[in-house]
Every structure is written in C-alpha cells, then in structure tokens.
Enzyme design. Structure first.
Site, short mmCIF file in Angstrom:
data_model
loop_
_atom_site.label_atom_id
_atom_site.label_comp_id
_atom_site.label_asym_id
_atom_site.label_seq_id
_atom_site.Cartn_x
_atom_site.Cartn_y
_atom_site.Cartn_z
N ARG A 128 29.83 18.26 46.87
CA ARG A 128 30.34 19.30 45.96
C ARG A 128 31.11 18.67 44.79
NH1 ARG A 128 26.97 22.15 48.24
NH2 ARG A 128 27.37 22.91 50.30
N GLY A 129 31.07 19.33 43.66
CA GLY A 129 31.88 18.92 42.51
C GLY A 129 31.26 17.86 41.63
N CYS A 130 30.00 17.54 41.85
CA CYS A 130 29.32 16.58 41.00
C CYS A 130 28.48 17.34 39.97
CB CYS A 130 28.40 15.68 41.82
SG CYS A 130 29.26 14.65 43.01
N SER A 131 28.44 16.83 38.75
CA SER A 131 27.64 17.50 37.73
C SER A 131 26.15 17.35 38.02
CB SER A 131 27.98 16.99 36.34
OG SER A 131 27.76 15.60 36.26
N ALA A 132 25.77 16.23 38.62
CA ALA A 132 24.39 16.02 39.06
C ALA A 132 24.33 16.34 40.55
CB ALA A 132 23.98 14.57 38.82
#
Length: 140
Positions: free
Chosen positions: A51-55
């Site tokens: 969670r929380g990754c742009s990719a």
C-alpha cells in the site's frame, strides 16, 4: 531457491553508483529490477500488494527450510522494481531476527534515493520496508 541472478553486493553497488551520472543511475536501477527473480502472476494479489506506492508493488515472503526469509517482488514500473531490488539486497535470505535488526534505511542512505528520484517514485519505500519488517516479526 535462487535469488537474483549474479546478485551484486550492496557495497559494490554503492561504489559504482557514486560514480554514475543521473541517467546511468536510472539505468543501474532498471537493470537491478530486471535481474530480480521472476514473481509468478498468481502471487500478485491484493494480499501481496504494498500500500502507498504510486506504482503497483507486490512482495511475497517465503520461509526457507532453515527459517531464513526469501522474498519475491515485482512492480509494474521499471525504476520502482529496481528500488525493490535494492531493498531486497539488504535482507534477502536472512533470518527474521537479522532482518528485524537490519537498518535498511541506513543501508540505502548512500544511494540518496530521495534526492535522486521524484517523490512519487520514493514515497512507497517506507511502506516496502515496513512490510518486510512486519513479515520478519511474524516469522520471529
């Protein structure tokens, strides 16, 4: 289980990285990502999504027979995949207690990723590290 093919040592990578310009640093990260052990698509699920990754980033832990942890990981973005490879170099195939005691951020500090890459490329790094630590704690 095989780890990354011809796995480089973190210290050697740091030495090489320091001498590279920005474009070559990107290429090095992309090459590290390409060298990651393939992660089967069946393991790329909501449960393994960081969670929380742009990719999109997936991390899947397995316990080896001797209790050490081996991680499979992948991303749909080449540079992000390289960042994952760097993170894994600090913990791959280590005992859970060793992983828990490893200062991953300090190990990655010489790469100065926050200043080398855009913020949306680096925003998920703490979440990747947290997931690895939580996994190690579960197996401890």
């Amino acid at each position: 289980m095989a780890a990354m093919t011809d796995t480089p040592k973190l210290a050697d990578l740091i030495e090489e990285y320091e001498f590279l310009d920005a474009d070559d640093r990107y290429r090095l990260l992309i090459d590290l990502g390409r060298a990651l052990e393939p992660m089967p698509d069946a393991l790329k699920t909501d449960a393994t999504l960081v969670r929380g990754c742009s990719a999109a980033v997936w991390v899947y832990p397995t316990a080896l027979d001797d209790g050490r942890l081996h991680f499979l990981a992948d991303s749909n973005a080449a540079i992000t995949k390289g960042i994952i490879a760097l993170v894994l170099l600090t913990v791959q195939d280590q005992a859970p207690a060793v992983i828990g005691a490893t200062d991953i951020e300090a190990a990655l500090a010489p790469f100065d990723l926050r200043n080398q890459l855009s913020s949306n490329r680096t925003q998920g790094i703490p979440n990747m590290i947290a997931l690895i630590r939580q996994t190690a704690a579960r197996y401890s």
